[in-house]
Each structure stands twice: as structure tokens, then as C-alpha cells.
Design a protein around this motif. Structure first.
Motif, PDB file in Angstrom:
ATOM      1  N   PRO A 113       0.760  -1.198  -0.040  1.00 56.99           N
ATOM      2  CA  PRO A 113       0.064  -0.024   0.058  1.00 56.99           C
ATOM      3  C   PRO A 113       1.000   1.074   0.212  1.00 56.99           C
ATOM      4  N   ALA A 114       0.327   2.260  -0.607  1.00 56.55           N
ATOM      5  CA  ALA A 114       1.308   3.623  -0.804  1.00 56.55           C
ATOM      6  C   ALA A 114       1.328   4.210   0.515  1.00 56.55           C
ATOM      7  N   SER A 115       2.302   5.074   0.807  1.00 58.42           N
ATOM      8  CA  SER A 115       2.582   5.764   2.019  1.00 58.42           C
ATOM      9  C   SER A 115       1.569   7.002   1.887  1.00 58.42           C
ATOM     10  N   ALA A 116       0.938   7.110   3.343  1.00 60.62           N
ATOM     11  CA  ALA A 116       0.200   8.268   3.220  1.00 60.62           C
ATOM     12  C   ALA A 116       0.790   9.570   3.148  1.00 60.62           C
ATOM     13  N   GLN A 117       1.903   9.623   3.899  1.00 58.27           N
ATOM     14  CA  GLN A 117       2.740  10.607   4.044  1.00 58.27           C
ATOM     15  C   GLN A 117       4.363  10.399   3.548  1.00 58.27           C
ATOM     16  N   ASN A 118       4.884  10.974   2.673  1.00 63.58           N
ATOM     17  CA  ASN A 118       6.437  10.712   2.446  1.00 63.58           C
ATOM     18  C   ASN A 118       7.244  11.117   3.244  1.00 63.58           C
ATOM     19  N   ALA A 119       7.866  10.021   3.874  1.00 63.36           N
ATOM     20  CA  ALA A 119       8.858  10.257   4.878  1.00 63.36           C
ATOM     21  C   ALA A 119      10.248  10.338   4.395  1.00 63.36           C
ATOM     22  N   GLY A 120      10.698  10.026   3.078  1.00 62.69           N
ATOM     23  CA  GLY A 120      11.910   9.964   2.637  1.00 62.69           C
ATOM     24  C   GLY A 120      12.454  11.434   2.217  1.00 62.69           C
ATOM     25  N   LYS A 121      13.555  11.476   1.481  1.00 65.06           N
ATOM     26  CA  LYS A 121      13.994  12.891   1.328  1.00 65.06           C
ATOM     27  C   LYS A 121      14.225  13.078  -0.266  1.00 65.06           C
ATOM     28  N   TYR A 122      13.751  14.427  -0.434  1.00 64.74           N
ATOM     29  CA  TYR A 122      14.018  14.765  -1.685  1.00 64.74           C
ATOM     30  C   TYR A 122      15.770  15.413  -1.955  1.00 64.74           C
ATOM     31  N   VAL A 123      16.155  14.870  -3.227  1.00 64.90           N
ATOM     32  CA  VAL A 123      17.539  15.386  -3.352  1.00 64.90           C
ATOM     33  C   VAL A 123      17.641  16.380  -4.478  1.00 64.90           C
ATOM     34  N   GLU A 124      18.370  17.436  -4.625  1.00 64.44           N
ATOM     35  CA  GLU A 124      18.781  18.127  -5.819  1.00 64.44           C
ATOM     36  C   GLU A 124      20.117  17.730  -5.864  1.00 64.44           C
ATOM     37  N   PHE A 125      20.432  17.026  -7.166  1.00 62.07           N
ATOM     38  CA  PHE A 125      21.747  16.647  -7.401  1.00 62.07           C
ATOM     39  C   PHE A 125      22.261  17.303  -8.564  1.00 62.07           C
ATOM     40  N   ASP A 126      23.646  17.340  -8.723  1.00 60.55           N
ATOM     41  CA  ASP A 126      24.399  17.840  -9.808  1.00 60.55           C
ATOM     42  C   ASP A 126      24.212  16.939 -10.892  1.00 60.55           C
ATOM     43  N   GLN A 127      23.664  17.322 -12.043  1.00 60.63           N
ATOM     44  CA  GLN A 127      23.728  16.613 -13.336  1.00 60.63           C
ATOM     45  C   GLN A 127      24.964  16.779 -14.153  1.00 60.63           C
ATOM     46  N   LYS A 128      25.619  17.663 -14.158  1.00 62.78           N
ATOM     47  CA  LYS A 128      26.877  17.943 -15.032  1.00 62.78           C
ATOM     48  C   LYS A 128      27.762  16.929 -15.164  1.00 62.78           C
ATOM     49  N   GLU A 129      28.013  16.255 -13.929  1.00 59.70           N
ATOM     50  CA  GLU A 129      29.119  15.141 -13.884  1.00 59.70           C
ATOM     51  C   GLU A 129      28.616  13.874 -14.707  1.00 59.70           C
ATOM     52  N   ALA A 144      15.743  13.751  -7.118  1.00 56.57           N
ATOM     53  CA  ALA A 144      15.661  12.257  -6.740  1.00 56.57           C
ATOM     54  C   ALA A 144      14.794  12.246  -5.455  1.00 56.57           C
ATOM     55  N   TYR A 145      13.947  11.084  -5.457  1.00 57.32           N
ATOM     56  CA  TYR A 145      13.466  10.768  -4.062  1.00 57.32           C
ATOM     57  C   TYR A 145      13.928   9.474  -3.788  1.00 57.32           C
ATOM     58  N   ILE A 146      14.717   9.791  -2.416  1.00 54.57           N
ATOM     59  CA  ILE A 146      15.271   8.765  -1.592  1.00 54.57           C
ATOM     60  C   ILE A 146      14.240   8.057  -0.584  1.00 54.57           C
ATOM     61  N   PRO A 147      13.511   6.757  -0.442  1.00 54.71           N
ATOM     62  CA  PRO A 147      12.971   6.518   0.773  1.00 54.71           C
ATOM     63  C   PRO A 147      14.056   6.065   1.542  1.00 54.71           C
ATOM     64  N   HIS A 148      13.789   6.283   2.986  1.00 57.24           N
ATOM     65  CA  HIS A 148      14.809   6.185   4.226  1.00 57.24           C
ATOM     66  C   HIS A 148      15.334   4.705   4.247  1.00 57.24           C
ATOM     67  N   VAL A 149      14.459   3.814   3.854  1.00 52.28           N
ATOM     68  CA  VAL A 149      14.811   2.267   3.909  1.00 52.28           C
ATOM     69  C   VAL A 149      16.010   2.183   2.994  1.00 52.28           C
ATOM     70  N   CYS A 150      16.312   2.936   1.909  1.00 49.20           N
ATOM     71  CA  CYS A 150      17.362   2.787   0.914  1.00 49.20           C
ATOM     72  C   CYS A 150      18.551   3.099   1.328  1.00 49.20           C
ATOM     73  N   ALA A 151      18.562   3.729   2.398  1.00 54.64           N
ATOM     74  CA  ALA A 151      19.999   3.931   3.001  1.00 54.64           C
ATOM     75  C   ALA A 151      20.360   2.820   3.925  1.00 54.64           C
ATOM     76  N   MET A 152      19.467   2.007   4.115  1.00 53.26           N
ATOM     77  CA  MET A 152      19.842   0.561   4.956  1.00 53.26           C
ATOM     78  C   MET A 152      19.930  -0.633   4.187  1.00 53.26           C
ATOM     79  N   GLU A 153      19.344  -0.615   3.132  1.00 54.19           N
ATOM     80  CA  GLU A 153      19.260  -2.003   2.323  1.00 54.19           C
ATOM     81  C   GLU A 153      18.957  -1.611   0.883  1.00 54.19           C
ATOM     82  N   PRO A 154      19.415  -2.357  -0.035  1.00 58.59           N
ATOM     83  CA  PRO A 154      19.166  -2.174  -1.609  1.00 58.59           C
ATOM     84  C   PRO A 154      17.848  -2.142  -1.888  1.00 58.59           C
ATOM     85  N   CYS A 155      17.694  -1.125  -2.841  1.00 62.26           N
ATOM     86  CA  CYS A 155      16.513  -0.422  -3.361  1.00 62.26           C
ATOM     87  C   CYS A 155      16.514  -0.755  -4.746  1.00 62.26           C
ATOM     88  N   ARG A 156      15.263  -0.626  -5.421  1.00 58.81           N
ATOM     89  CA  ARG A 156      15.296  -0.411  -6.876  1.00 58.81           C
ATOM     90  C   ARG A 156      15.177   0.807  -7.529  1.00 58.81           C
TER      91      ARG A 156
END
Length: 351
Positions: free
Chosen positions: A209-225, A243-255
Motif C-alpha cells: 500500500p502507498a504511503s500516506a505521507q512521504n517520509a523519505g528525502k528529496y535530493v537536488e543533485f548535480d547533473q553536470k558530472e 531524486a526521491y530517496i525512501p529512508h529504507v534505501c539508506a539501509m538496504e538495497p532498493c530498486r
């Protein structure tokens, strides 16, 4: 793609024009050890054309694709007039490109090693969408995209929705213009249908089921490189991606899912409407998916310095699906495709 036609009415520009990038402060995209073999891609309009190109070019790692109001692979064949007629508004004198012909072009590129082995597509999962009220990319063009994929992907790997009265826009369950048939900025319409869920479910199977509130983080990243020459502007890309990074992706592999905006739908034009409200992130949060939102810019004419002869005609910040940036645009050597792949590879690198 919805405004590509306007490029034909201008005279040749002598000076460069560029839409200002979003706020500065972009950081280096971090590695997360994502599962490269579970990469997927989707897009609207020119973003859909690029999504299909990226899928075919890198079918060895791209598991599936969501194509919304797009065109078959290499539909334009390096021709802007063909792009704006045959591939958008076909008629008796400008027929829809033949999927069998485009298959032949694809197979030749694969034999040359310019794209991955097309045999990889046999296991792909594809979700296609065409709005019944889309007058920008006629539904018959999406029929051709379906027929193109059918040469490579088994029938049970393809879902095609063309039964909703949507305009030329990304369809959501509860965000955007309440007129489902609208075709206007920000090209997101509320049709009481969640296209992000539908395409992600087609690619990955049943979702949590979808999250009612996004708890991950939004990242502005440098595309030039990620550009081959380190110069995003030259290739009509923004210095900044999201990019949107769910919190769990800092702890285990994501897609990783790459979501590509359409023409005039970049953040500099519509703010955060696409990368925060298109519907992807709430499903990503609960299903171990990092969502990357690469960004284009408007380019109109010569770049600087003039002696580089860097001429780009992309006044509406479209992705390159007719060759404005490079003759290699639909292949692994295409600068925009190479940049997107480099972003995915970074996310798949172990921290």
C-alpha cells in the motif's frame, strides 16, 4: 513533445536562450547500492519517447517501462518534420511510421552494438497509455508503439490502456487539473486513475500500500558530472536533477525508477509539480524504489562560445527524440541516454 511544433515557425536564432535552472545548491548524487537489474523507466510525451529509447538501448538492465503518450523507438529517424507530423499528427500524406521498419532499424543497431541485445526485451514488462482526448500525439501513434513492442515482448508482458478520456498529460488519482481531458501546463490531470501505481505494478508486480505521507528525502543533485563532457547546457540538460530517496534505501538495497518529464514540464517551468506530485513517490516509499527525475532545459540557437558551433533547437525543453543534440540520440552513445545511465549506475554503486 506537446509543443515541438512551435519550433517550426521560428527563423534561425543567432543567440542562445536558456530557461534558468532551479535553485542552486545541488549536491553530488550519492551511491546507495541499488539493484541494477531492477531498474525501470517511464515518461510522458518526449519523456515517454526517451523512456522507450532508454529501455531499448539498455534492455540488459532495464526491467520494464511505462510509456505515456509517446512514440515507437526512433520514430523520427533524425527528422524534426517527421517527428511533428508522422510521429504526432499522422495523416494520409504523413502516415504513422511502420513498426516493422522501426524493428529493422532496432535490430541493425543491436547487431552493431549500439544498443543492447534485443533478446533482453523478451522478459520486459511494459505499460502503455494513450488518452482518448489526446490531440497532441494521436492515439494511433501509441498503437504503433504497442505494435513495435509486440515484436519483442510477449503478450502477457504488455498492458495498454486507451480507455480513459484524458488529454495529453500524465494521469493521476487526485492531483492536477480536474478536467481529465485538459492539455495544458503542468500537463498533469486528475482522472481518478493512478498511472504511477499502474505502471509500477505492471513492472514490479503487486505493490505494498502507498504511503500516506512521504517520509523519505528529496535530493537536488548535480547533473553536470553525468554528461560525457561535463557540460549539461550543451546537451539541453539542467545543471540540477531531482531524486526521491525512501529512508529504507539508506539501509538496504532498493530498486531505481527513472521518471522523465515531458516538454515544458521541467522544474524550471512547473516547479515541483512533476517530481513531487506525479504520484510515484508515495509508492516508492513503501516499495523500496528510488525515483530519479532528470531535468532538461530550453535551448534555442547557438551556445557559448560561438566558435564551438553548438547549435540546439529545443525551445520547449523536450528530451532528444529526433536528434537535436546528437545523431546517436536513441543509442547508448547518445549524450542524454548516457547521462541517465550514469545516474542509475551511481545509485547502484555500493556506498
Amino acid at each position: 513533445m506537446s509543443h515541438v511544433v512551435s519550433a517550426l515557425v521560428f527563423a534561425v536564432a543567432l543567440f542562445a536562450g536558456v530557461t534558468a535552472d532551479p535553485a542552486s545548491g545541488a549536491e553530488r548524487l550519492a551511491p546507495y547500492g541499488a539493484n541494477l537489474s531492477q531498474t525501470s523507466v517511464s515518461g510522458l510525451s518526449s519523456g515517454a519517447a526517451m523512456a522507450l529509447q532508454f529501455h531499448v538501448a539498455h534492455s540488459g538492465v532495464v526491467k520494464g517501462a511505462g510509456i505515456i503518450a509517446g512514440v515507437p523507438y526512433d520514430c523520427a529517424e533524425r527528422s524534426l518534420p517527421r517527428a511533428t507530423s508522422n510521429c504526432m499528427h499522422p495523416d494520409a500524406t504523413h502516415p504513422v511510421p511502420d513498426p516493422a521498419h522501426l524493428k529493422d532499424l532496432t535490430d541493425a543497431l543491436a547487431r552493431a552494438g549500439d544498443i543492447d541485445d534485443v533478446a533482453n526485451l523478451n522478459g520486459a514488462r511494459v505499460w502503455l497509455f494513450s488518452g482518448r482526448k489526446d490531440e497532441t500525439v494521436f492515439p494511433v501513434v501509441m498503437d504503433a508503439a504497442r505494435d513495435y513492442y509486440a515484436y519483442y515482448v510477449p503478450p502477457d508482458g504488455i498492458v495498454y490502456r486507451n480507455d480513459i478520456g484524458a488529454g495529453h498529460a500524465l494521469v493521476t488519482e487526485d492531483y492536477g487539473d480536474r478536467n481529465c481531458g485538459a492539455t495544458k501546463s503542468p500537463y498533469i490531470v486528475d482522472c481518478d486513475f493512478d498511472s504511477a501505481k499502474a505502471l509500477l505494478e505492471q513492472i514490479y508486480g503487486p505493490l505494498n500500500p502507498a504511503s500516506a505521507q512521504n517520509a523519505g528525502k528529496y535530493v537536488e543533485f548535480d547533473q553536470k558530472e553525468f554528461l560525457p563532457d561535463g557540460n549539461a547546457y550543451v546537451h539541453s540538460m539542467s545543471d540540477v536533477g531531482y531524486a526521491y530517496i525512501p529512508h529504507v534505501c539508506a539501509m538496504e538495497p532498493c530498486r531505481v525508477h527513472v521518471a522523465l518529464h515531458g516538454c515544458k514540464q521541467q522544474a524550471a517551468e512547473i516547479g515541483d509539480a512533476f517530481y513531487k506530485h506525479a504520484g510515484y513517490n508515495r509508492w516508492a516509499e513503501t516499495n523500496h524504489i528510488i525515483v530519479v527525475y532528470p531535468q532538461t532545459i530550453s535551448r534555442l540557437g547557438w551556445g557559448f562560445p560561438f566558435y564551438t558551433l553548438n547549435f540546439v533547437w529545443n525551445p520547449n525543453a523536450c528530451w532528444d527524440w529526433w536528434g537535436y543534440d546528437s545523431a546517436d540520440y536513441p543509442t547508448k552513445k547518445g549524450p542524454q541516454i548516457a547521462a541517465i545511465r550514469a545516474m542509475v549506475d551511481r545509485l547502484a554503486t555500493k556506498p
